[in-house]
Structure formats: C-alpha cells, structure tokens
Design an enzyme around this catalytic site. Structure first.
Site, PDB file in Angstrom:
ATOM      1  CB  THR A 352      -0.953   0.007   1.209  1.00  0.00           C
ATOM      2  OG1 THR A 352      -0.199  -0.288   2.396  1.00  0.00           O
ATOM      3  CG2 THR A 352      -2.054  -1.020   1.053  1.00  0.00           C
ATOM      4  CB  SER A 378      -0.454   9.773   3.521  1.00  0.00           C
ATOM      5  OG  SER A 378      -0.780   9.894   2.158  1.00  0.00           O
ATOM      6  NE  ARG A 379       5.278   3.943   2.423  1.00  0.00           N
ATOM      7  CZ  ARG A 379       4.598   2.885   2.831  1.00  0.00           C
ATOM      8  NH1 ARG A 379       3.573   2.470   2.133  1.00  0.00           N
ATOM      9  NH2 ARG A 379       4.943   2.247   3.921  1.00  0.00           N
ATOM     10  CB  VAL A 380      -0.177  10.286  -1.849  1.00  0.00           C
ATOM     11  CG1 VAL A 380      -0.633  11.441  -2.720  1.00  0.00           C
ATOM     12  CG2 VAL A 380      -0.238   8.977  -2.631  1.00  0.00           C
TER      13      VAL A 380
END
Length: 516
Positions: A352, A378-380
């Site tokens: 994810t 959150s990697r975004v």
C-alpha cells in the site's frame, strides 16, 4: 505496453474451450467445499463449472435452473481438476455431472448496482429483486500499467480532522487501515463514505463496501445506517458473511474491485473498502490447505502476497486519455496485540501507499480516532492536500511529536518549568482538537477553519479539558455566523488573504464572546 494489455483483454473476452476437450466430467470425490473432478481435460484456472444432477439435458436448459451450483477451477492436476464449490456443498455428490461453462469467473456490473447489497457473484441479497446489471466482466484482470496512470493529486476527504490534516489520502491511493479488533477501523471507512455526501454530486465518488467474513447482523446494521444517512444513493455493499463458504469470502474483494473498475472506466471516482483482508487471507489459507497446496509461513500459502498485490494494484488514477477516473482502496487489516510485524500486516504494508495505525492503548485512553501519528503515514502526502489544508496543518505533527517526547520525559521529572508546561498544554489542546466521535464527519471547509483556529492560538485561552466543549461551540458559531467564509474556502480550496482576514475577525469575536 498498452497493446499488450489490449491483446490480453481481447484474449480473455474471446476465450473459448479448446476443440476436442471434454465439456463434461464427473465428481470423483467431494468434501469440505472442494470437489475432485475427472474428465475436464481442457479446463483452465478460474474457469467456471456447473454441477448438474440431470444427465440428459443441454447446457442451455441447465442454466435456466433457479439456483444452480457453480464451481471455480483452482487446481489443475495430472488426471483431474480440483474445484472450489461456490454454494451449498452438501448438494454435490460423487458421480454427479459437471459441465464446463466456457467462461472465466465473471460478474455482471453496472450503474443499477448503486444502492444495492450483492454477494461476490453479483447476485442481490437485499430482497429487492434482480439488479438489472448487464455488463459481464471477469472478476480477475491485469491492473493498468504505468503509462495509463496519472499522479495522485486530488484529495478524498474523510471528514476526520486527524486524517485530512496529517495523513491526507488522494483519489487513486491505497491507504491501509490497521489495528487490533475494536479500535475503530471500520468507523474510519464508514465515516469516509458518509462524508462523501458533502461533496458536489458530480464529484462524489461511488463507494463500495466489501464485508468479508463479518456477522450478517453487523452488515445489516451498517446498511441501515447508510440508508438512514442518505449514503446508499451513492454506495454499493458486497457481502460474504462468516457463514458463507471460504471461496466466496476469497472472491468478495475481487468482486468489489471489478465493480469499482466499471465506474473508474466511465471517468468517475470510486472508493472501495475491503473489510477486512485478514479474513480473506484466512479463507484463502483454508481453501489452499484443502486443495493440498503446501503451506508456508504461519501456514499461509506462498502466493498470499501475490493474492493481495494483484488485488490492490487495481487501485489507480487513470490518465486523461483513459478518462481520468480513479479507484481508491481502503484495505483493512486486523492485528493481534498491535503486532504489525506479523506476516499478513507486513505484506499489505509493503503493497500500500501508507497506513493509518490505530492503537488499542490510545483507544483505551479515550482518543478517537486512536491514531498513532508516529507510525501512520501517507506516501502521497501533501500532493493530495488542498492549499487550505496545507496552510493550516503544517504545525500539527510537530506539536504532537513534541508532546510525545515531553510526556516520556515527564515520567522522570517531577518539576517542570513554565515553558515545558506550556508546550505540553499546547500539545494536549491539539490532541483534543483532533478528537472526533464516530459518525460525525466534518465538511472539509469546517475542518480547515477549526484547525486554523487551533494552530493560530485562538483556543489557547481554554484549558485542555475545556477544548472539546469550546470546539463544539466554535462549530455552531461558524455554521451560524461565518457561512460566507466557509463557502469561500469550499469553492477556492484555499484560504486567501481576504478570507483569512474575515476568518480572524470572526474568531476574535468568538473568543471575546466566550471570555465574557
């Protein structure tokens, strides 16, 4: 790349059984929802078969049965195939005729599914009659390639202040919700679905909730809540309850992804919640052991990682050339004693684009949602945040990190200087501001205004224990006396200079009124 995908999809669509291969077989042995079948020499993996008690009729006549029993080919062996029974296994017996259907496992999808509750085969279970869906799609397909995707940069607002400010989620992202049982994982997903009602109708995502191995009473209660709150008008529920065969629990997430992809390919946004993939993994382990596949770590089969990766890779934000639709995935994983290093949690974390970790200790202390900010990510990130939220949320993580550090220090220091005490109070105020009960998601513009007030010192006159009540009053005040300001934030997605000036005047008036 695209030509390869197109070719594969055409091959799937036009696939026909080999000439000369046997179209019927007989059940050699059956037990535990698995049937061993002789005679299906041309069967392929994930092909559908039908168990037919009558030998002297055609396939067309057999398919007219009101309640046919289907099977799914999952093991191809030297002289037989092993099939998972998708239905009442007690009706399947040795010597029974089995017919090939000549198609891979598929379900009917379409706009008519909105507002309905269906099983993983797309059949309605809500007592409202046929769904009317006509578009037949294979339940498994290859995910879109890199060229067909575009960057994730549009937020999906959850209505939960702690998430929208610190762990922003974009449309097309895969954000894992992980934690022990009873820590509020489902609540986050349901609040997100409820909050989409505050979005403009044309930008509102279609929400698909997939209940895997849940109690039927829990799913019924959830559907009733969505209907009562007006959220079923843009939602679909796929259910494979704890009493259904393991095969249907294994297929349910794929059915949810297939339905979501239909809307994504129409240029719309879709959100699919897999609640939860731990139960899907257990169902797949059960099936694999019964199919005599060798077990690996923690008795899970070796391809369990591939199972989850090929499911979650289907979440995407498509390029403009492909219509610009998106499919956002919220997989949920249950941990044991907060152990995120177990096999399934580590698998899904690595697949994810970030995780929201809910900790039972924080939950027991009364923090809602019980998010551990230290390991939630959150990697975004801010790429999926609006300018308004970026502006107001910059200081939050720092204040909470300082609070955690100082609280650890407090265990050893009996006497605190005034500056340290001030920092601790500030962190506690922020924790209180981010506290939020279940079922009360806030519109994005209200979140931005409240966090602006908190990070700019407007709530510093209140003691940490008074902040919850002060925030409630502030919400009422803004809803009543600052409607124009909230609308301006909603429309522009940022807090412009003039809007900020007006908001500060209103917040000054609120603080003055509370002091009086």
């Amino acid at each position: 790349m695209q030509s390869i995908i197109d070719r594969i999809e055409k091959e799937i669509a036009s696939w026909k059984p080999e000439e000369g291969s046997q179209e019927t077989g007989t059940v050699r042995a059956t037990g535990d929802g698995i049937a061993e079948i002789d005679g299906l020499t041309g069967a392929v993996i994930t092909e559908m078969v039908m168990f037919d008690p009558t030998f002297d009729r055609t396939l067309e006549e057999a398919l007219k049965d009101s309640s046919p029993i289907y099977g799914l080919v999952l093991n191809l062996e030297e002289d037989s195939v092993r099939v998972v029974i998708l239905g009442d296994a007690s009706k399947v017996y040795e010597g029974m005729l089995v017919r090939r259907l000549g198609r891979l496992l598929s379900i009917a999808v379409g706009k008519s599914l909105i507002g309905r509750v269906v099983n993983p085969l797309g059949e309605p279970v809500d007592g409202k009659g046929p769904t009317g869906a006509k578009d037949i799609r294979p339940i498994e397909r290859e995910a879109y390639g890199v060229i067909d995707r575009s960057p994730v940069n549009v937020p999906i607002h959850t209505g939960i202040k702690a998430i929208d400010s610190m762990i922003p989620i974009g449309r097309g992202q895969r954000e894992l919700i992980i934690g022990d049982r009873g820590t509020g994982k489902t609540s986050i997903a349901i609040d997100t679905i409820l909050n989409q009602k505050s979005e403009p109708k044309e930008k509102r995502p279609i929400c698909i909730y997939v209940a895997i191995g849940q109690k039927e009473s829990k799913t019924a209660k959830l559907v009733a809540e969505l209907e009562e709150r007006g959220a079923m008008e843009y939602s679909i529920v796929v259910t494979a309850s704890a009493s259904t065969p393991a095969a249907l629990q294994f297929l349910a997430p794929f059915a949810g992804a297939t339905i979501g992809e239909f809307f994504m390919e129409q240029g719309k946004d879709a959100l699919v919640v897999y609640d939860d993939l731990s139960k899907q993994a257990i169902a797949y382990r059960q099936m694999s052991l019964l199919l005599r596949r060798p077990p690996g770590r923690e008795a899970y089969p070796g391809d369990i990682f591939y199972l989850h990766s090929r499911l979650l890779e289907r979440a995407a934000k498509l390029s403009k050339e492909k219509g610009g639709g998106s499919l956002t995935a919220f997989p949920i994983i249950e941990t044991q004693e907060n152990d995120v290093s177990a096999y399934i949690p580590t698998n899904v974390i690595s697949i994810t684009d970030g995780q929201i970790f809910l900790e039972s200790d924080l939950f027991n202390k009364g923090q809602r949602p019980a998010i551990n900010v230290g390991i939630s990510v959150s990697r975004v990130g801010s790429a999926a945040q609006t300018k308004a939220m970026k502006k107001v949320s910059g200081k939050i993580k720092l204040e909470l990190a300082q609070l955690r550090e100082l609280e650890a220090f407090m265990q050893f220091a009996s006497d605190l200087d005034s500056e340290t005490k001030k920092q601790i109070d500030s962190g506690r105020r922020m924790t209180e501001i981010l506290n939020q009960g279940r079922g009360v998601p806030l519109p994005f513009q209200m979140e931005a205004a409240i966090i602006f007030a908190a990070t700019n010192g407007y709530l510093d006159t209140f003691a940490p224990e008074e902040v919850a009540e002060a925030e409630h009053k502030l919400q009422e005040f803004l809803s009543r006396e600052a409607i124009g300001i909230l609308e301006a934030i909603k429309e522009s997605k940022e807090i412009r200079e003039g809007t900020e000036k007006d908001l500060r005047l209103k917040l000054d008036a609120f603080v003055t009124r509370q002091k009086a």
